[in-house]
Scaffold this active site. Sequence first.
Site, PDB file in Angstrom:
ATOM      1  N   GLU A 333     -24.112  -3.884 -43.480  1.00  0.00           N
ATOM      2  CA  GLU A 333     -24.347  -2.727 -42.629  1.00  0.00           C
ATOM      3  C   GLU A 333     -25.153  -1.668 -43.378  1.00  0.00           C
ATOM      4  OE1 GLU A 333     -20.298  -2.600 -39.919  1.00  0.00           O
ATOM      5  OE2 GLU A 333     -20.215  -1.695 -41.906  1.00  0.00           O
ATOM      6  N   CYS A 334     -26.253  -1.235 -42.807  1.00  0.00           N
ATOM      7  CA  CYS A 334     -27.041  -0.093 -43.268  1.00  0.00           C
ATOM      8  C   CYS A 334     -27.400  -0.188 -44.754  1.00  0.00           C
ATOM      9  CB  CYS A 334     -26.320   1.211 -42.946  1.00  0.00           C
ATOM     10  SG  CYS A 334     -27.426   2.643 -42.893  1.00  0.00           S
TER      11      CYS A 334
END
Length: 462
Positions: A333-334
């Site tokens: 994630e990210c």
Amino acid sequence: MSNISIPRLVVTGLSGGAGKTINSLGLARAWSEAGKTVSPFKKGPDYIDAVWLGLAARRPSSNLDPYFMQPETIRSLFAHRAHLADVAVIEGNRGLYDGMDVDGSCSTAELARILDAPVLLSMDCTKMTRTAAAVLSGIAGFEDGVNLGGVILNRTASERHRSILTSSIEQYTDVPVLGALPKISPDPIPERHMGLISNREYDGQEEILSNLARLMRDNCDLERIWELACSAGPLTGVAPLWPEASKPAEVTIGYVRDAALWFYYEENLEALSRAGAKLVELSLLDDSPWPEIHGLYLGGGFPETLAEDLASRCEMGQRVRSLSEAGLPIYAECGGFMFLTESVTWGDKTWPMAGVIPVRTDLCKRPHGLGYVRAEVLQDNPYHPKGSVLVGHEFHYSQCLSDATADALPMALRMERGTGMIGGFDGYMVRNTFACYTHIHALGTPWWAENFVKTAEAWKEG
């Protein structure tokens, strides 16, 4: 179902930057220093404030978000985390009535109603006197079901200023003034491009929190604030957060938690554990060997601030790339996604990353993606059922760059709300590696943890 009686308080403001974080941290630490067990919560999808709240309360913090969770889930999570605590401090986000639309959907006021919690308002009183009473009158009567139990006056200039403010509010409103803080300069908590600085990159947090506790004791009526928290009635009909028993651990899933990557909701980790995963904490900034793992979770964080350190560890990037090429389930994630790309550029410097995904990321001066996300799952993948709708959030200053167009990349998510990676798409899928800008919460995507563990089991057996 059960009834839960927990003293609680929502600390909010008129807007972002009104001083509610200082008040929340100071209150949580002051009560903790007084021997009370404080259960901290952050409204909204904020990792950094939540961690600081946990440090202040000396107890892990959880996020409560009406966008991710149904009201009954919020109450269950609240009861699960606040169990046996003396008091719960819930920090709001933005202004009390600010939400996603003109109806105030998912606002701090809505959360206060869901939890039947009194509200303590933080009010920036810079260059304001009698007008403060008019503003409070409007706040108190704006929406039904909000118990505005008191106000703390922030950034007051002098004793005379505080006296006029207090007298005006007492004469024209029924809102008790429970504290008045002087201006604090410089800001006690350092900030940078994504908000408060990470506690993992700053060593002075204990001194800061002790000073904020002293500030609250010296300038607020903590006894009356405590009485306000105790005025909250019982929550009735609260269901267990995890109604099913945990499964025995059959696989090992590693998750990176270091100064570069550390954005994780505790409920995500708990959901993986309950689904049958043994969790082991790993680091990208340590060359030590990893244990045998059957899955890898790369959360968000600040890879850009430690890009030089990450790039200097070529063997670590090669390790992760080899695991991905072998088919190990990897969910990123990210910041975790940024580590998997070919490179990260910030200003005039570019650092090579793991090279799992053939795209690049470039840091911008302003947020490139910010806010809640809603995405349709277009492609088969091990984590999210095709055709399902994903709710989450994104907050990134980086943009994704590729020589290929969005429709030529193996993207699993089409953004209905939000920015994503490229051209309104997110969720780059290669082998069993799924990488996206979108952060999810396990209580908003209840299939994710079980699917992750099942994929790890299949990889282990295969």
